[in-house]
Design an enzyme around this catalytic site. Structure first.
Site, mmCIF file in Angstrom:
data_model
loop_
_atom_site.group_PDB
_atom_site.id
_atom_site.type_symbol
_atom_site.label_atom_id
_atom_site.label_comp_id
_atom_site.label_asym_id
_atom_site.label_seq_id
_atom_site.Cartn_x
_atom_site.Cartn_y
_atom_site.Cartn_z
ATOM 1 C CB SER A 1 -0.960 -0.050 1.192
ATOM 2 O OG SER A 1 -1.992 0.889 1.066
ATOM 3 C CG ASP B 1 -2.647 15.893 15.416
ATOM 4 O OD1 ASP B 1 -3.809 15.482 15.193
ATOM 5 O OD2 ASP B 1 -2.272 16.330 16.525
ATOM 6 C CG HIS C 1 -5.618 -2.574 0.556
ATOM 7 N ND1 HIS C 1 -4.843 -2.355 -0.567
ATOM 8 C CD2 HIS C 1 -5.166 -1.704 1.500
ATOM 9 C CE1 HIS C 1 -3.964 -1.396 -0.323
ATOM 10 N NE2 HIS C 1 -4.139 -0.986 0.927
#
Length: 268
Positions: free
Chosen positions: A95, A186, A245
């Site tokens: 990925s 974040d 996936h």
């Protein structure tokens, strides 16, 4: 302006007593994953070569840092290779980690003996992780005392139990006794557009390449193959049956065998 210094990545290093001179394999996880997700595979692959599994920046035990571009992440990996005196490696990336591996191979082909790309194409994708980010933010806010409480918080945004179990691998016990996130949420959210964007590098990687995709995953569609072959012209595309996936978790034996057969055929 100079580029920021690479992040000093954490990693798992599994030597091979039987084949110490074989070209090592470097494994790079995907978004919100870590080297820990690959421990069972490392045990299999280390029978034939040294295996190093990396925690990318803002993941696992590696430091948190602003910037999630593929140029930055591949520079982090290259710096670790230099630190470990790995002049040439086989690269395997899943990925997001696949795009990191493609970026490194395109920019430093002399350092990459071969490339294994797991269920990702070198294309830009649409936004698709809003629910996951919301779930992790809810856990961060809720400060759960145990994993059952954490799962309840994750379930407010994510219905899939397997997905919640995967996300829960990012939880660690804090000094105060509760569970906290070890992932740099974040920083990841701030540069998410770079993550779903194109890998870095301008040239095609001409070296031996295996692309593994799950037949139940949309991440490497037939429509993407022409673009993939422009950037990875030597790629052999193999589709694993009954795999999504997370094909290395859905079909671990088939995944391991595909990688083993490919690497055993590489003689350089």
């Amino acid at each position: 302006m100079t580029d920021p210094a690479p992040v000093e990545l954490q990693y798992l290093d599994q030597p091979s007593d039987e084949h110490p001179d074989a070209i090592p394999l470097v494994v790079i996880h995907g978004l919100l994953g870590s080297a820990d997700n690959w421990r069972s595979h490392l045990k299999v692959w280390q029978t034939s070569r040294r295996v190093i599994a990396i925690d990318l920046r803002n993941h696992g035990r590696s430091p948190h840092a602003e910037g999630m571009s593929y140029a930055q992440m591949s520079a982090d990996v290259l710096a670790l290779m230099d630190k470990l005196s790995l002049s040439r490696v086989h690269l395997l990336g899943h990925s997001m980690g696949g795009k990191v591996a493609i970026s490194l191979a395109r920019q430093n082909p002399e350092r990459v003996a071969s490339l294994v790309v797991a269920d990702i194409a070198p294309v830009a994708y649409e936004h698709g992780h809003d629910d996951v980010f919301a779930a992790l933010a809810r856990v961060k806010e809720g400060q759960p005392a145990n994993r059952r409480e954490a799962d309840d918080l994750l379930a407010e945004h994510v219905d899939s139990r397997p997905t919640r179990l995967f996300l829960a691998t990012n939880l660690v016990r804090s000094e105060q006794g509760g569970l906290t996130l070890r992932v740099g949420l974040d920083q990841i959210r701030n540069d998410y557009d770079a993550i779903i964007g194109l890998p870095s590098g301008d040239a095609a990687y001409q070296g031996p390449t295996l692309v593994l995709r799950g037949d139940e995953s949309p991440y490497v569609s037939d429509a993407m193959l022409p673009t993939l072959r422009e950037i990875l012209p030597s790629a052999r595309v193999v589709t694993l049956k009954q795999a999504g996936h997370w094909l290395h978790a859905d079909q671990p034996a088939a995944f391991q065998q595909s990688v083993d057969v490919f690497l055993s055929a590489q003689r350089t």
